[in-house]
Design an enzyme around this catalytic site. Structure first.
Site, PDB file in Angstrom:
ATOM      1  N   TYR A 237      47.562  20.092  23.968  1.00 21.35           N
ATOM      2  CA  TYR A 237      47.733  21.547  24.019  1.00 21.35           C
ATOM      3  C   TYR A 237      48.954  21.950  24.841  1.00 21.35           C
ATOM      4  O   TYR A 237      49.156  21.486  25.968  1.00 21.35           O
ATOM      5  CB  TYR A 237      46.488  22.218  24.620  1.00 21.35           C
ATOM      6  CG  TYR A 237      46.677  23.702  24.828  1.00 21.35           C
ATOM      7  CD1 TYR A 237      46.686  24.567  23.726  1.00 21.35           C
ATOM      8  CD2 TYR A 237      46.882  24.229  26.093  1.00 21.35           C
ATOM      9  CE1 TYR A 237      46.884  25.924  23.897  1.00 21.35           C
ATOM     10  CE2 TYR A 237      47.085  25.588  26.273  1.00 21.35           C
ATOM     11  CZ  TYR A 237      47.084  26.431  25.168  1.00 21.35           C
ATOM     12  OH  TYR A 237      47.300  27.769  25.345  1.00 21.35           O
TER      13      TYR A 237
ATOM     14  N   HIS B 292      55.595  36.418  25.881  1.00 25.19           N
ATOM     15  CA  HIS B 292      54.577  36.817  26.860  1.00 25.19           C
ATOM     16  C   HIS B 292      55.098  37.821  27.892  1.00 25.19           C
ATOM     17  O   HIS B 292      54.344  38.265  28.757  1.00 25.19           O
ATOM     18  CB  HIS B 292      54.029  35.574  27.573  1.00 25.19           C
ATOM     19  CG  HIS B 292      53.128  34.734  26.710  1.00 25.19           C
ATOM     20  ND1 HIS B 292      53.494  34.287  25.465  1.00 25.19           N
ATOM     21  CD2 HIS B 292      51.866  34.265  26.915  1.00 25.19           C
ATOM     22  CE1 HIS B 292      52.507  33.576  24.943  1.00 25.19           C
ATOM     23  NE2 HIS B 292      51.502  33.549  25.809  1.00 25.19           N
TER      24      HIS B 292
ATOM     25  N   ASN C  70      51.236  29.714  33.238  1.00 25.06           N
ATOM     26  CA  ASN C  70      49.802  29.504  33.442  1.00 25.06           C
ATOM     27  C   ASN C  70      49.550  29.341  34.935  1.00 25.06           C
ATOM     28  O   ASN C  70      50.070  28.421  35.563  1.00 25.06           O
ATOM     29  CB  ASN C  70      49.344  28.237  32.710  1.00 25.06           C
ATOM     30  CG  ASN C  70      48.395  28.554  31.577  1.00 25.06           C
ATOM     31  OD1 ASN C  70      47.853  29.644  31.490  1.00 25.06           O
ATOM     32  ND2 ASN C  70      48.191  27.598  30.683  1.00 25.06           N
TER      33      ASN C  70
ATOM     34  N   TYR D  90      26.202  56.465  65.125  1.00 19.31           N
ATOM     35  CA  TYR D  90      26.484  55.149  64.545  1.00 19.31           C
ATOM     36  C   TYR D  90      27.973  54.795  64.523  1.00 19.31           C
ATOM     37  O   TYR D  90      28.345  53.638  64.666  1.00 19.31           O
ATOM     38  CB  TYR D  90      25.976  55.092  63.091  1.00 19.31           C
ATOM     39  CG  TYR D  90      24.473  55.008  62.944  1.00 19.31           C
ATOM     40  CD1 TYR D  90      23.614  55.023  64.042  1.00 19.31           C
ATOM     41  CD2 TYR D  90      23.907  54.906  61.677  1.00 19.31           C
ATOM     42  CE1 TYR D  90      22.248  54.947  63.878  1.00 19.31           C
ATOM     43  CE2 TYR D  90      22.534  54.833  61.500  1.00 19.31           C
ATOM     44  CZ  TYR D  90      21.706  54.854  62.612  1.00 19.31           C
ATOM     45  OH  TYR D  90      20.353  54.781  62.440  1.00 19.31           O
TER      46      TYR D  90
ATOM     47  N   ARG E  24      28.392  53.445  67.992  1.00 18.08           N
ATOM     48  CA  ARG E  24      27.445  52.409  68.372  1.00 18.08           C
ATOM     49  C   ARG E  24      27.476  51.194  67.440  1.00 18.08           C
ATOM     50  O   ARG E  24      27.232  50.058  67.871  1.00 18.08           O
ATOM     51  CB  ARG E  24      26.029  53.006  68.384  1.00 18.08           C
ATOM     52  CG  ARG E  24      25.000  52.117  68.995  1.00 18.08           C
ATOM     53  CD  ARG E  24      23.580  52.649  69.004  1.00 18.08           C
ATOM     54  NE  ARG E  24      23.339  53.937  68.424  1.00 18.08           N
ATOM     55  CZ  ARG E  24      22.225  54.261  67.769  1.00 18.08           C
ATOM     56  NH1 ARG E  24      21.290  53.347  67.579  1.00 18.08           N
ATOM     57  NH2 ARG E  24      22.038  55.468  67.286  1.00 18.08           N
TER      58      ARG E  24
ATOM     59  N   PHE F 179      43.251  27.999  35.596  1.00 12.18           N
ATOM     60  CA  PHE F 179      44.066  29.217  35.670  1.00 12.18           C
ATOM     61  C   PHE F 179      43.206  30.469  35.806  1.00 12.18           C
ATOM     62  O   PHE F 179      43.731  31.571  35.970  1.00 12.18           O
ATOM     63  CB  PHE F 179      44.899  29.351  34.386  1.00 12.18           C
ATOM     64  CG  PHE F 179      44.073  29.184  33.143  1.00 12.18           C
ATOM     65  CD1 PHE F 179      43.151  30.137  32.746  1.00 12.18           C
ATOM     66  CD2 PHE F 179      44.188  28.031  32.378  1.00 12.18           C
ATOM     67  CE1 PHE F 179      42.364  29.962  31.622  1.00 12.18           C
ATOM     68  CE2 PHE F 179      43.404  27.849  31.240  1.00 12.18           C
ATOM     69  CZ  PHE F 179      42.495  28.824  30.858  1.00 12.18           C
TER      70      PHE F 179
ATOM     71  N   GLU G  72      40.365  33.409  24.476  1.00 14.29           N
ATOM     72  CA  GLU G  72      40.209  33.733  25.902  1.00 14.29           C
ATOM     73  C   GLU G  72      39.201  34.875  26.000  1.00 14.29           C
ATOM     74  O   GLU G  72      39.560  36.048  26.122  1.00 14.29           O
ATOM     75  CB  GLU G  72      41.570  34.086  26.500  1.00 14.29           C
ATOM     76  CG  GLU G  72      42.519  32.886  26.425  1.00 14.29           C
ATOM     77  CD  GLU G  72      43.989  33.252  26.541  1.00 14.29           C
ATOM     78  OE1 GLU G  72      44.288  34.399  26.927  1.00 14.29           O
ATOM     79  OE2 GLU G  72      44.838  32.384  26.238  1.00 14.29           O
TER      80      GLU G  72
END
Length: 526
Positions: free
Chosen positions: A58, A88, A200, A284, A287, A332, A417
């Site tokens: 791959y 990309h 990646n 609070y 405290r 990844f 994916e």
């Protein structure tokens, strides 16, 4: 680390958020040692042998994502790697901060230098050139879903390697083509798997997490100091900070915060002045500082520990183990950091929420000697009333930003994916919440300093007294209304510049005082 003062050896030395920031800021130089180069070369040879043999692996000689079954010829493997950077590069939105982009480069070199990615030395050396010469690629902020790596931002980050995209060079944004004209550099010819190895990974998420760690640490440290000053201003009790209480519920963060605050109140005349008062307990927001600040400290520590694993890991795909074993896995995937970033985002918001409550408390006028709205002559003057409107708005905005990005997933890559982390969105969002928190703390700093003023001539502990003196050299006491936005800007600058932390450290060293706790190293070093 090999000489922590000057050099960091990528792929060998242990990287932390603090070291990454120092490399980015030029305080430490990152190098690739000969032993790391040997591993890189060996991994590269494995990839080249795979191409020669022709067995499908791959991303080396196949297409990407849903095209993983499409075989790529030996002659086309180089074209494939150039194409992946271009196809990309689909990011949109404003560019990320240049320091984050530089951190991405640093984190990517650290991962690739482990020797499991098949990257060429020449490619890594070109990335080092960008880091060392502060030539930083312009990366859009939106477009990553945080799985299969931060594909879009990493693609933009590495477009300059092949002569495309834009960079920041000498404080000017120019095209890479123009950069090459200025420097004489030439585009790289990426070999098999290199483009995939570059894009990646989780470096966009991790670089944001590095800044989250640094900024949140700064805010947490100052929140403790400002909270201690507010306790003095409103004459709160020191007892909720006793170790005897916190040893019975020993959360690390609680113990750490309680110890720090108590040490700052030590020796205070203001504390002694109301030892016998008839108030039983404080609200609070005073405290419960150890419990609330402490819980956020624990969240910070959790993210820090996970981030350090990530910074010293290999996060691309496939992984080249040896000549006989390549693994197409999911390292990844951003989920391990995505969930922790969301946790840290909530922790950040909560510090702002309790800070806003202390500001409101200071304005009520219920503490003896402290006037309503922190000003004697009100009516004609509104005092500090409207400053709290701003903190209320900021705290509310932060609450709206706390929905966990990692709770969402939208399938991509035609279903290949089918579960993603959205950690990239979480990282960007956490920094927005931190930006708001810095503003809230700046306003509490001003408010606490104003309340503190009404305790004079009584003195606090030496640390808080010196901090108050420093504040007054920057922002004067307000006895009537003025444009408080100017004061707030100065307060924000003090928070960002760590002004009060520096004063606290200087006084501690000079007087040989200690803000140390048994957990100081865990919570103070990153």
């Amino acid at each position: 680390m090999s000489d922590t003062k000057h050099h960091f050896s990528y792929g060998e030395d242990y990287l932390t958020a603090g070291i990454a920031i120092k490399i980015a800021q030029g305080e430490i130089k990152g190098i690739i040692s000969q032993s790391s180069r040997a591993k890189i070369q060996q991994s590269r040879r494995v990839v080249e042998n795979i191409v020669e043999k022709g067995d499908p692996v791959y991303g080396i000689n196949t297409g990407f994502g849903p095209l993983c079954t499409t075989k790529i010829s030996k002659e086309e493997t180089n074209i494939l790697q150039n194409n992946i950077l271009q196809s990309h590069s689909v990011g949109v939105g404003e560019p990320i901060d240049l320091e984050i982009a530089k951190l991405m480069l640093i984190l990517k070199v650290q991962s690739l230098s482990k020797g499991y990615s098949g990257i060429a030395e020449e490619t890594l050396d070109r990335i080092l050139y960008h880091i060392d010469n502060d030539i930083i690629p312009i990366v859009p902020s939106q477009g990553s879903v945080g799985a299969s790596g931060d594909l879009a931002p990493l693609s933009h980050l590495f477009l300059p390697l092949i002569g495309l995209g834009k960079v920041s060079h000498k404080k000017e944004i120019i095209s890479t083509a123009e950069l090459f004209k200025k420097t004489g550099k030439q585009p790289l010819d990426l070999g098999p798997k290199e483009g995939l190895a570059l894009i990646n990974g989780t470096q966009f998420i991790a670089a944001h997490a590095v800044q989250v760690i640094a900024k949140l640490h700064n805010c947490l440290s100052q929140a403790d100091i400002i909270g201690a000053m507010m306790i003095e201003g409103l004459q709160g009790s020191i007892k909720p900070f006793y170790k005897e209480l916190h040893q019975l519920r020993p959360f690390k963060g609680n113990i750490h915060v309680a110890s720090r605050v108590k040490s700052m109140l030590k020796g205070s005349e203001i504390m002694e002045d109301h030892t016998d008062c008839d108030r039983v307990q404080d609200p609070y927001s005073l405290r419960c500082i150890p419990q609330v600040h402490g819980a956020s400290r624990n969240a910070w520590l959790h993210l820090k520990e996970l981030l350090e694993v990530e910074l010293n890991s290999v996060t691309d795909n496939p992984i080249i183990i040896n000549e006989d074993l390549t693994i197409s896995g999911g390292s990844f995937h951003g989920q391990p950091l995505a969930m922790a970033i969301d946790y840290a985002c909530l922790a950040t918001s909560e510090i702002g929420s309790i800070s806003d409550r202390r500001i409101y408390l200071a304005l009520e006028g219920n503490s003896p000697g402290v006037p309503k709205l922190l000003m004697e002559d009100t009516g004609i003057n509104s005092g500090y009333m409207i400053l709290q409107y701003t903190t209320a708005a900021l705290a509310s905005e932060n609450k709206g930003l706390c929905f966990p990005s990692s709770a969402d997933s939208i399938p991509t890559s035609l279903g290949q994916e089918d579960h993603v982390s959205m950690g990239s969105i979480g990282g960007r969002k956490a920094l927005r919440v931190l930006d708001n928190l810095e503003k809230i703390l700046a306003i509490e700093l001003l408010t606490a300093a104003q309340a503190f003023e009404f305790r004079k001539p009584l003195k606090s502990g030496i640390i808080l007294d010196e901090i108050h003196k420093k504040i007054r050299t920057i922002v004067p006491f307000a006895d009537k209304d003025r444009v408080f936005a100017d004061d707030i800007e100065k307060g924000i600058e003090m928070i960002k510049n760590k002004t009060i932390i520096e004063v606290a450290n200087q006084v501690s060293q000079k007087e040989k005082l200690s803000l140390e706790t048994q957990f100081s190293n865990e919570f103070e070093v990153y």
